[in-house]
Enzyme design. Structure first.
Site, PDB file in Angstrom:
ATOM      1  N   LYS A  13       0.838  -1.197   0.000  1.00 48.29           N
ATOM      2  CA  LYS A  13       0.000   0.000   0.000  1.00 48.29           C
ATOM      3  C   LYS A  13       0.875   1.250   0.000  1.00 48.29           C
ATOM      4  O   LYS A  13       0.606   2.203  -0.733  1.00 48.29           O
ATOM      5  CB  LYS A  13      -0.847   0.041   1.270  1.00 48.29           C
ATOM      6  CG  LYS A  13      -2.067  -0.813   1.292  1.00 48.29           C
ATOM      7  CD  LYS A  13      -2.785  -0.424   2.587  1.00 48.29           C
ATOM      8  CE  LYS A  13      -3.967  -1.254   2.919  1.00 48.29           C
ATOM      9  NZ  LYS A  13      -4.520  -0.861   4.231  1.00 48.29           N
ATOM     10  N   ASP A  70      -7.952   2.202   4.523  1.00 49.39           N
ATOM     11  CA  ASP A  70      -8.535   0.933   4.935  1.00 49.39           C
ATOM     12  C   ASP A  70      -9.267   0.401   3.716  1.00 49.39           C
ATOM     13  O   ASP A  70      -9.996   1.134   3.037  1.00 49.39           O
ATOM     14  CB  ASP A  70      -9.499   1.082   6.112  1.00 49.39           C
ATOM     15  CG  ASP A  70      -9.757  -0.283   6.758  1.00 49.39           C
ATOM     16  OD1 ASP A  70      -8.790  -0.967   7.112  1.00 49.39           O
ATOM     17  OD2 ASP A  70     -10.923  -0.688   6.874  1.00 49.39           O
ATOM     18  N   SER A  71      -9.014  -0.841   3.405  1.00 49.83           N
ATOM     19  CA  SER A  71      -9.530  -1.353   2.142  1.00 49.83           C
ATOM     20  C   SER A  71      -9.844  -2.823   2.261  1.00 49.83           C
ATOM     21  O   SER A  71      -9.478  -3.474   3.246  1.00 49.83           O
ATOM     22  CB  SER A  71      -8.492  -1.123   1.039  1.00 49.83           C
ATOM     23  OG  SER A  71      -7.207  -1.510   1.488  1.00 49.83           O
ATOM     24  N   LYS A 176      -2.902  -0.676 -12.908  1.00 45.95           N
ATOM     25  CA  LYS A 176      -3.783  -0.941 -11.755  1.00 45.95           C
ATOM     26  C   LYS A 176      -4.129   0.370 -11.044  1.00 45.95           C
ATOM     27  O   LYS A 176      -5.298   0.638 -10.745  1.00 45.95           O
ATOM     28  CB  LYS A 176      -3.104  -1.919 -10.779  1.00 45.95           C
ATOM     29  CG  LYS A 176      -3.946  -2.183  -9.529  1.00 45.95           C
ATOM     30  CD  LYS A 176      -3.245  -3.016  -8.463  1.00 45.95           C
ATOM     31  CE  LYS A 176      -4.032  -2.954  -7.158  1.00 45.95           C
ATOM     32  NZ  LYS A 176      -3.356  -3.591  -6.022  1.00 45.95           N
TER      33      LYS A 176
HETATM   34  P1  ITT Z   1      -2.710  -1.485   7.306  1.00 44.32           P
HETATM   35  O1  ITT Z   1      -3.948  -1.647   8.158  1.00 44.32           O
HETATM   36  O2  ITT Z   1      -1.453  -1.390   8.117  1.00 44.32           O
HETATM   37  O3  ITT Z   1      -2.824  -0.364   6.316  1.00 44.32           O
HETATM   38  P2  ITT Z   1      -3.488  -4.076   6.184  1.00 44.32           P
HETATM   39  O4  ITT Z   1      -2.865  -4.961   5.151  1.00 44.32           O
HETATM   40  O5  ITT Z   1      -3.862  -4.678   7.512  1.00 44.32           O
HETATM   41  O6  ITT Z   1      -2.522  -2.801   6.389  1.00 44.32           O
HETATM   42  P3  ITT Z   1      -6.311  -3.466   5.741  1.00 44.32           P
HETATM   43  O7  ITT Z   1      -6.662  -3.682   7.158  1.00 44.32           O
HETATM   44  O8  ITT Z   1      -6.857  -2.250   5.046  1.00 44.32           O
HETATM   45  O9  ITT Z   1      -4.725  -3.387   5.517  1.00 44.32           O
HETATM   46  O10 ITT Z   1      -6.702  -4.780   4.926  1.00 44.32           O
HETATM   47  C1  ITT Z   1      -6.841  -4.731   3.579  1.00 44.32           C
HETATM   48  C2  ITT Z   1      -6.697  -6.111   3.007  1.00 44.32           C
HETATM   49  O11 ITT Z   1      -7.522  -6.126   1.817  1.00 44.32           O
HETATM   50  C3  ITT Z   1      -5.262  -6.342   2.533  1.00 44.32           C
HETATM   51  O12 ITT Z   1      -4.500  -7.027   3.478  1.00 44.32           O
HETATM   52  C4  ITT Z   1      -5.492  -7.157   1.268  1.00 44.32           C
HETATM   53  O13 ITT Z   1      -5.628  -8.501   1.577  1.00 44.32           O
HETATM   54  C5  ITT Z   1      -6.820  -6.623   0.737  1.00 44.32           C
HETATM   55  N1  ITT Z   1      -6.574  -5.559  -0.273  1.00 44.32           N
HETATM   56  C6  ITT Z   1      -6.717  -4.208  -0.120  1.00 44.32           C
HETATM   57  N2  ITT Z   1      -6.351  -3.559  -1.232  1.00 44.32           N
HETATM   58  C7  ITT Z   1      -5.954  -4.506  -2.109  1.00 44.32           C
HETATM   59  C8  ITT Z   1      -5.450  -4.465  -3.416  1.00 44.32           C
HETATM   60  O14 ITT Z   1      -5.235  -3.318  -4.062  1.00 44.32           O
HETATM   61  N3  ITT Z   1      -5.160  -5.622  -4.018  1.00 44.32           N
HETATM   62  C9  ITT Z   1      -5.343  -6.793  -3.381  1.00 44.32           C
HETATM   63  N4  ITT Z   1      -5.784  -6.924  -2.136  1.00 44.32           N
HETATM   64  C10 ITT Z   1      -6.108  -5.793  -1.493  1.00 44.32           C
END
Ligand code: ITT
Length: 197
Positions: A13, A70-71, A176
């Protein structure tokens, strides 16, 4: 030079966000610059709430503007799961591979038209002394029958971007970023940043 802290522990990210801020006269710091900072749990029911919580925690610790993402992935056949639990879908410390395996298992046997999904992303900007602002982006697609491609991260190998007919993991990071949930949210976040900084 102005500074901003990216409130994420996810390297992929951070790379995507930095690419989208390239060319700006702004120093981008990350959580690695603040090893003593413990991030709060993501316990809010939606992406916007969790993004705001992460950004506010970092802004209050550092005294600097902070940006958090958050995604996650919402799958129609699963009623929107894994959603805010995307990172922990197959268990607390689950790997991308385990999450993808579980997803394909849960969707086993479903035809393409029943494999609809979307990535969603909320980006929050917290500036000390100002009200936190959140912008969002989403990207519709379909879950593949098996993983394909080496690029990207997370669910990218199983997420087919319909207009191209290939997974995000087969697209270049530039391609992307142009169409993704995070790319769209960050385009809006760029405008916010201009206003806030
Ligand atoms: P932070 O909270 O530290 O930012 P995290 O990986 O825990 O990092 P999230 O809680 O937002 O992040 O979880 C998002 C999950 O969704 C991430 O771990 C991926 O598995 C998925 N995800 C989000 N964006 C994505 C993308 O562009 N491509 C593929 N998977 C994605």
């Amino acid at each position: 030079m102005k500074k901003i802290v990216l409130a994420t522990n996810n390297r992929n990210k951070a790379v995507e966000i930095k690419q989208l801020l390239e060319g700006w006269d702004i120093e981008v710091l990350t959580l690695q610059d603040y090893p003593g900072l413990e991030m709060p749990g993501e316990d809010r029911p939606d992406f916007a709430g969790n993004a705001a919580k992460k950004a506010e925690a970092v802004a209050s610790y550092t005294g600097l503007p902070a940006m958090a993402d958050d995604s996650g992935l919402e799958v129609d056949a699963l009623g929107g799961r894994p959603g805010v639990r995307s990172a922990r879908y197959a268990g607390e410390n689950s790997s991308d591979r385990e999450n993808n395996e579980l997803l394909l298992k849960e969707l086993a046997g479903l035809p393409p038209e029943e494999r609809g999904a979307r990535f969603r992303c909320a980006v929050a900007m917290a500036v000390p002394g100002k009200e936190t602002r959140v912008v969002e982006g989403s990207c519709p697609g379909r879950i593949a029958e098996k993983p394909d491609g080496e690029g990207g991260f997370g669910y990218d190998p199983v997420f087919i971007y319909e207009p191209e007919g290939i997974t995000f993991a087969r697209m270049s990071s530039e391609a992307k970023n142009r169409v993704s949930h995070r790319g769209k949210a960050l385009q809006k976040a760029r405008k916010l940043l201009k206003e806030l900084l």
